[in-house]
Design a protein around this motif. Structure first.
Motif, PDB file in Angstrom:
ATOM      1  N   ALA A  44       0.824  -1.209   0.000  1.00 49.18           N
ATOM      2  CA  ALA A  44       0.000   0.000   0.000  1.00 49.18           C
ATOM      3  C   ALA A  44       0.859   1.260   0.000  1.00 49.18           C
ATOM      4  O   ALA A  44       0.543   2.234  -0.696  1.00 49.18           O
ATOM      5  CB  ALA A  44      -0.936   0.002   1.215  1.00 49.18           C
ATOM      6  N   CYS A  79      -1.061  10.127   8.990  1.00 41.01           N
ATOM      7  CA  CYS A  79      -1.617   8.818   8.611  1.00 41.01           C
ATOM      8  C   CYS A  79      -0.878   7.673   9.297  1.00 41.01           C
ATOM      9  O   CYS A  79      -1.488   6.651   9.640  1.00 41.01           O
ATOM     10  CB  CYS A  79      -1.563   8.650   7.096  1.00 41.01           C
ATOM     11  N   THR A  90      -9.446  -2.535   6.683  1.00 43.45           N
ATOM     12  CA  THR A  90      -9.779  -1.573   5.632  1.00 43.45           C
ATOM     13  C   THR A  90      -9.212  -0.195   5.937  1.00 43.45           C
ATOM     14  O   THR A  90      -8.570   0.440   5.081  1.00 43.45           O
ATOM     15  CB  THR A  90     -11.309  -1.475   5.448  1.00 43.45           C
ATOM     16  N   LEU A  91      -9.433   0.280   7.151  1.00 45.04           N
ATOM     17  CA  LEU A  91      -8.918   1.595   7.524  1.00 45.04           C
ATOM     18  C   LEU A  91      -7.390   1.596   7.514  1.00 45.04           C
ATOM     19  O   LEU A  91      -6.763   2.570   7.074  1.00 45.04           O
ATOM     20  CB  LEU A  91      -9.444   2.000   8.897  1.00 45.04           C
ATOM     21  N   VAL A  94      -6.189   1.968   3.913  1.00 42.33           N
ATOM     22  CA  VAL A  94      -6.360   3.330   3.404  1.00 42.33           C
ATOM     23  C   VAL A  94      -5.301   4.262   3.977  1.00 42.33           C
ATOM     24  O   VAL A  94      -4.692   5.070   3.258  1.00 42.33           O
ATOM     25  CB  VAL A  94      -7.773   3.855   3.732  1.00 42.33           C
ATOM     26  N   LEU A  98      -2.377   6.427   2.018  1.00 41.97           N
ATOM     27  CA  LEU A  98      -2.222   7.882   2.123  1.00 41.97           C
ATOM     28  C   LEU A  98      -0.854   8.266   2.673  1.00 41.97           C
ATOM     29  O   LEU A  98      -0.258   9.263   2.240  1.00 41.97           O
ATOM     30  CB  LEU A  98      -3.332   8.452   3.004  1.00 41.97           C
TER      31      LEU A  98
END
Length: 246
Positions: A44, A79, A90-91, A94, A98
């Motif tokens: 990610a 973040c 999920t969070l 994300v 970021l």
């Protein structure tokens, strides 16, 4: 021209990627991740960094160096710290993405910012030294992973806190960085560029107690900020810039 004192320390990209090697097993256990979910969490940050790289190509000469230096750190640090509190997969995914966007912008804006301040004779030394912080980032990640993540309760959370929190200090140090005179000239803000250079020259005189040498002639930078990305790239292979590019 002198260089600002408050320049970056360990590379965020290396520190962040290195710490994930220690965090991923704990994250996998905490959220019962499948193999594909592990891969997404691990990549990610890189995916976000890619988006950050692309956005920098569009924003670098529009927003300015200093705002990007500051806000990319805000994005990354915020973040990363929130990732330590993420209640679900999920969070977390994300937030890691970021944070990667912040890494992509920060890691790539630092080099041109530094190069635009460094004198020609020392430019390669400064930029090369910055690249040398790749290794330090991985070393710090290994230390945090070994002595904190693996040995402390809720180690995955504390690992993220220790990676994100020092960046807040870097943000504090960078608050007084001047804007790049080259960027100011590109925007036609000559008086502000002259003020930045004059302040740096005064600081060098104060520290050395000697007058500055006569400046060397340099090519005049183009002020057409509406050039497309393709025309900007082509300009690197023309005129006075050809020798530097090649």
């Amino acid at each position: 021209m002198g260089t600002p004192d408050r320049l970056p320390g360990p590379r965020l990209d290396c520190l962040d990627l290195g710490i994930m090697s220690f965090l991923l097993p704990l994250i996998t256990t905490a959220f019962a991740l499948s193999g594909s979910q592990q891969g997404l969490v691990a990549s990610a940050t890189l995916a976000g960094a890619f988006v950050g790289d692309l956005s920098l190509a569009l924003a670098g000469n529009r927003v300015g160096r200093k705002p990007l230096l500051l806000w990319s750190l805000v994005l990354y640090s915020g973040c990363t710290l929130l990732s330590a509190l993420a209640p679900d997969y999920t969070l977390l995914l994300v937030l890691r993405f970021l944070a990667g966007v912040g890494v992509g912008v920060n890691a790539n804006i630092v080099i041109p910012y530094l190069a635009e301040f460094a004198p020609k004779k020392a430019r390669a030394t400064y930029v090369g030294s910055l690249a040398g912080f790749f290794g330090l980032g991985y070393v710090l990640a290994a230390l945090i992973g070994t002595f904190v993540v693996a040995r402390v309760d809720h180690g995955r959370r504390w690992g993220l806190v220790l990676v994100g929190l020092p960046v807040v200090l870097a943000l504090w140090w960078r608050r007084s960085l001047p804007e790049s005179p080259r960027y100011l000239l590109l925007k036609g803000r000559d008086a502000e560029a002259e003020a930045v250079v004059a302040a740096l020259e005064d600081e060098v005189r104060r520290r050395t107690g000697r007058p500055l040498p006569a400046p060397e002639p340099v090519p005049v930078a183009a002020r057409d900020t509406d050039l497309s990305a393709l025309r900007q790239f082509a300009a690197l292979w023309q005129g006075p810039w050809l020798r530097q590019t090649s």
